[in-house]
Design an enzyme around this catalytic site. Structure first.
Site, mmCIF file in Angstrom:
data_model
loop_
_atom_site.group_PDB
_atom_site.id
_atom_site.type_symbol
_atom_site.label_atom_id
_atom_site.label_comp_id
_atom_site.label_asym_id
_atom_site.label_seq_id
_atom_site.Cartn_x
_atom_site.Cartn_y
_atom_site.Cartn_z
ATOM 1 C CG PHE A 150 -0.242 0.484 2.493
ATOM 2 C CD1 PHE A 150 -0.128 1.834 2.781
ATOM 3 C CD2 PHE A 150 0.330 -0.416 3.389
ATOM 4 C CE1 PHE A 150 0.532 2.280 3.926
ATOM 5 C CE2 PHE A 150 0.987 0.010 4.528
ATOM 6 C CZ PHE A 150 1.084 1.365 4.794
ATOM 7 C CD GLU A 177 -5.520 -6.065 0.273
ATOM 8 O OE1 GLU A 177 -4.541 -5.817 -0.467
ATOM 9 O OE2 GLU A 177 -5.509 -6.963 1.144
ATOM 10 N NE ARG A 178 -3.440 -1.901 4.626
ATOM 11 C CZ ARG A 178 -4.153 -2.302 5.678
ATOM 12 N NH1 ARG A 178 -5.346 -1.808 5.888
ATOM 13 N NH2 ARG A 178 -3.659 -3.196 6.498
ATOM 14 C CB CYS A 282 10.485 -0.121 2.666
ATOM 15 S SG CYS A 282 11.156 0.509 1.134
ATOM 16 C CD GLU A 384 8.584 -2.680 8.276
ATOM 17 O OE1 GLU A 384 7.843 -3.654 8.050
ATOM 18 O OE2 GLU A 384 9.172 -2.048 7.377
HETATM 19 P P1 NAD Z 1 1.626 -6.569 3.121
HETATM 20 O O1 NAD Z 1 2.667 -7.629 3.199
HETATM 21 O O2 NAD Z 1 0.534 -6.581 4.109
HETATM 22 O O3 NAD Z 1 0.907 -6.601 1.679
HETATM 23 C C1 NAD Z 1 1.647 -6.581 0.488
HETATM 24 C C2 NAD Z 1 0.844 -7.281 -0.607
HETATM 25 O O4 NAD Z 1 0.666 -8.646 -0.244
HETATM 26 C C3 NAD Z 1 -0.543 -6.698 -0.828
HETATM 27 O O5 NAD Z 1 -0.816 -6.665 -2.204
HETATM 28 C C4 NAD Z 1 -1.442 -7.674 -0.097
HETATM 29 O O6 NAD Z 1 -2.720 -7.771 -0.684
HETATM 30 C C5 NAD Z 1 -0.704 -8.988 -0.244
HETATM 31 N N1 NAD Z 1 -0.947 -9.900 0.876
HETATM 32 C C6 NAD Z 1 -1.152 -9.565 2.183
HETATM 33 N N2 NAD Z 1 -1.332 -10.661 2.926
HETATM 34 C C7 NAD Z 1 -1.238 -11.718 2.097
HETATM 35 C C8 NAD Z 1 -1.337 -13.137 2.281
HETATM 36 N N3 NAD Z 1 -1.553 -13.674 3.478
HETATM 37 N N4 NAD Z 1 -1.178 -13.934 1.205
HETATM 38 C C9 NAD Z 1 -0.947 -13.408 -0.003
HETATM 39 N N5 NAD Z 1 -0.863 -12.076 -0.237
HETATM 40 C C10 NAD Z 1 -0.993 -11.233 0.789
HETATM 41 O O7 NAD Z 1 2.415 -5.170 3.140
HETATM 42 P P2 NAD Z 1 1.804 -3.707 3.194
HETATM 43 O O8 NAD Z 1 1.274 -3.456 4.558
HETATM 44 O O9 NAD Z 1 0.934 -3.439 2.024
HETATM 45 O O10 NAD Z 1 3.127 -2.832 2.977
HETATM 46 C C11 NAD Z 1 3.992 -2.465 4.010
HETATM 47 C C12 NAD Z 1 5.212 -3.361 4.070
HETATM 48 O O11 NAD Z 1 5.900 -3.329 2.828
HETATM 49 C C13 NAD Z 1 6.228 -2.934 5.102
HETATM 50 O O12 NAD Z 1 6.705 -4.075 5.763
HETATM 51 C C14 NAD Z 1 7.331 -2.283 4.278
HETATM 52 O O13 NAD Z 1 8.609 -2.296 4.868
HETATM 53 C C15 NAD Z 1 7.293 -3.129 3.074
HETATM 54 N N6 NAD Z 1 7.917 -2.464 1.933
HETATM 55 C C16 NAD Z 1 9.142 -2.924 1.537
HETATM 56 C C17 NAD Z 1 9.789 -2.323 0.478
HETATM 57 C C18 NAD Z 1 11.123 -2.829 0.008
HETATM 58 O O14 NAD Z 1 11.540 -2.475 -1.087
HETATM 59 N N7 NAD Z 1 11.809 -3.643 0.789
HETATM 60 C C19 NAD Z 1 9.186 -1.237 -0.186
HETATM 61 C C20 NAD Z 1 7.928 -0.807 0.250
HETATM 62 C C21 NAD Z 1 7.302 -1.431 1.313
#
Ligand code: NAD
Length: 500
Positions: A150, A177-178, A282, A384
């Site tokens: 998101f 989806e957010r 991130c 985190e």
């Molecule tokens: P998230 O892991 O909750 O969701 C990411 C994606 O995975 C979304 O599209 C979501 O729909 C999907 N998803 C969630 N739960 C799932 C499941 N159980 N099975 C399959 N798919 C699933 O992450 P978020 O809250 O959207 O984003 C924040 C996180 O992303 C933080 O931890 C941040 O550090 C990380 N991030 C990392 C980078 C990087 O380059 N390392 C960059 C941006 C964000």
């Protein structure tokens, strides 16, 4: 009636008929502003059908023509920047200015990807043997997928899509989806730029949609960005199904503050990178590591004063430093961490809980929170938080500061602030982290270098954007070709050919 966000499939907006939906909030007011369909496995498979049908024609389009589509897209996004940034802010909660940066950082990778004709060139060696030439070519994989978080709803989809499409693949995006609206607008602009239908598809969904992408044999590669547990799950599942995967996860980025650093510069850097976008980045700095108590005391005083001056308000308001968090559950999670920090004995210098913004009482706001005397055994150091919480974890000397950053389970970004070139050089060489800043708080590499964290911040062996992205989205074919002179015949050989 609540607006329903469509999928974008095969070149058209598609209203979901399968019946599961999620709520999309306006974090600034706390109200539901739209609903997003959560695709069934069958719907996702139909998207892959369309992508698969479109891909060969796109792969056969010469790379310069493909690159021109990206250049037209670049222009269209720039023309629509204000509308896109406002839409992004209204679903994410970051300020409009920051949303422009989100889009612009994505465009920089589109710009880089327009160099595909050069980046896709193979190698050629003539006369490797008598009459033998050897050359290599990079070919697209076919249909590839991306699952994105998101917190950068424009940048990360574009980091994935630019190189994937430029290399001749068809692309299926499952955005967060957010905040799902901007990816759909990007899909419309790709179509307007001349991208054939079926090459950039957006399918909304949750675990059911993701699992379908991870297991369908027609998906050749999966790019993921999100939290570490999901990154690890996606990586193991995708690779177990024979796919390429690159999955980037969470972070706990340290900033080492050496005693010789300019503390005003350091304070600016920490306030901006720690609290910008409500800490939902991130590459946010979430741990300040001052070296020595004298540096720590002075830094703590400056940060406390500056944190109290920050302006928090609705995402679309002007003169706001940061907006709301993305969801009420995010506020609750961060508040829980703040309580854990207090219970563990850290010193709370600024408490952001209980912040209400007049006229926006139901919004998902949290003020800047600052802890001192945080130690590596505390959860607020190890995990985190992903909110506007900055912790000060003091180090007695440089070696201890270096070890803290190197030993942390995450290894996304780190930075050092110092005036000592020798210390900076030693740090960049020895620290066990993927992206390093020297007097730079958020060391996000520019588009023509690669982006990727180490340790539990990244799974897979190729990074995002830069040359690695073209390696990830292509497979290399190597041709050994011989044109013997007329009438030359060597006879059957029963030994492996060598260059002896
Ligand atoms: P998230 O892991 O909750 O969701 C990411 C994606 O995975 C979304 O599209 C979501 O729909 C999907 N998803 C969630 N739960 C799932 C499941 N159980 N099975 C399959 N798919 C699933 O992450 P978020 O809250 O959207 O984003 C924040 C996180 O992303 C933080 O931890 C941040 O550090 C990380 N991030 C990392 C980078 C990087 O380059 N390392 C960059 C941006 C964000």
């Amino acid at each position: 009636m609540t607006r329903t966000i469509p999928h974008f499939v095969g070149g058209s907006l598609l209203t979901s008929k399968d019946g599961r939906f999620g709520d999309v909030y306006d974090p600034s007011t706390g109200s539901v502003q739209a609903r997003v369909p959560l695709a069934s496995a069958g719907e996702v498979r139909r998207v892959i059908d369309d992508a698969e049908a479109a891909q060969p024609g796109w792969a056969a389009t010469n790379p310069q023509k493909r690159a021109r589509v990206l250049l037209r897209f670049l222009d269209l996004v720039q023309k629509n920047m204000t509308e896109l940034a406002t839409l992004l802010s209204s679903e994410h909660g970051k300020t409009v200015e920051d949303a422009r940066g989100d889009i612009q950082r994505g465009l920089e990778v589109i710009e880089f990807s327009a160099g595909a004709p050069h980046l896709l060139k193979g190698e050629y060696a003539t006369e490797a043997g008598s009459g033998i030439d050897v050359y290599s070519m990079r070919q697209p994989l076919g249909v590839v997928a991306a699952i994105t978080p998101f917190n950068f709803p424009a940048m990360i989809p574009l980091w994935k899509a630019g190189p994937a499409i430029a290399a001749g693949n068809a692309f299926v995006l499952k955005p967060s989806e957010r905040d799902p609206s901007v990816p759909v607008r990007l899909a419309e602009l790709f179509l307007e730029a001349g991208l054939p239908a079926g090459i950039f598809n957006v399918v909304h969904g949750d675990k059911e949609a993701v699992d379908t992408l991870l297991t369908d044999p027609r998906i050749q590669a999966v790019g993921f960005v999100g939290s570490t547990p999901i990154a690890e799950y996606i990586y193991t599942t995708a690779t177990a199904h024979g796919k390429r995967a690159q999955c980037f996860g969470g972070a706990k980025n340290h900033m080492i503050v050496m005693p010789d650093a300019d503390l005003d510069l350091v304070t600016d850097a920490l306030i901006g990178s720690g609290y910008g976008s409500a800490g939902e980045r991130c590459m946010a700095i979430s741990v300040a590591v001052p070296v020595g108590d004298e540096t720590a005391d002075a830094l703590a005083a400056k940060l406390t004063e500056r944190a109290s001056q920050l302006r928090i308000g609705p995402a679309l308001a002007e003169d706001v430093d940061y907006g709301p968090l993305v969801a009420r559950s995010a506020v609750e999670r961060v508040e829980d961490y703040i309580q854990q920090g207090i219970d563990a004995g850290a010193t709370l210098l600024a408490d952001g809980r209980g912040l209400t913004i007049p006229g926006h009482e139901e919004g998902f706001y949290l003020g800047p929170t600052l802890f001192d005397h945080v130690t590596p055994d505390m959860s607020i150091y190890r995990e985190e938080i992903f909110g506007p919480v900055l912790v000060i974890a003091r180090a007695a000397d440089y070696e201890q500061a270096l070890a803290m950053a190197s030993d942390h389970e995450f290894g996304n970004g780190v930075s050092i602030f110092t005036r000592d070139g020798d210390a900076a050089r030693d740090f960049t060489a020895r620290v066990n982290v993927g992206m390093v800043g020297v007097n730079v708080p958020i060391p996000v590499p520019i588009a023509y270098f690669t982006f990727g964290g180490w340790k539990r911040s990244g799974f897979g062996d190729l990074n995002q954007h830069g040359a690695d992205a073209f390696r990830f989205y292509t497979k290399t074919k190597t041709v050994t070709s011989r044109w013997p002179a007329h009438g030359v015949r060597d006879g059957a050989s029963f030994v492996i050919p060598t260059m002896h």
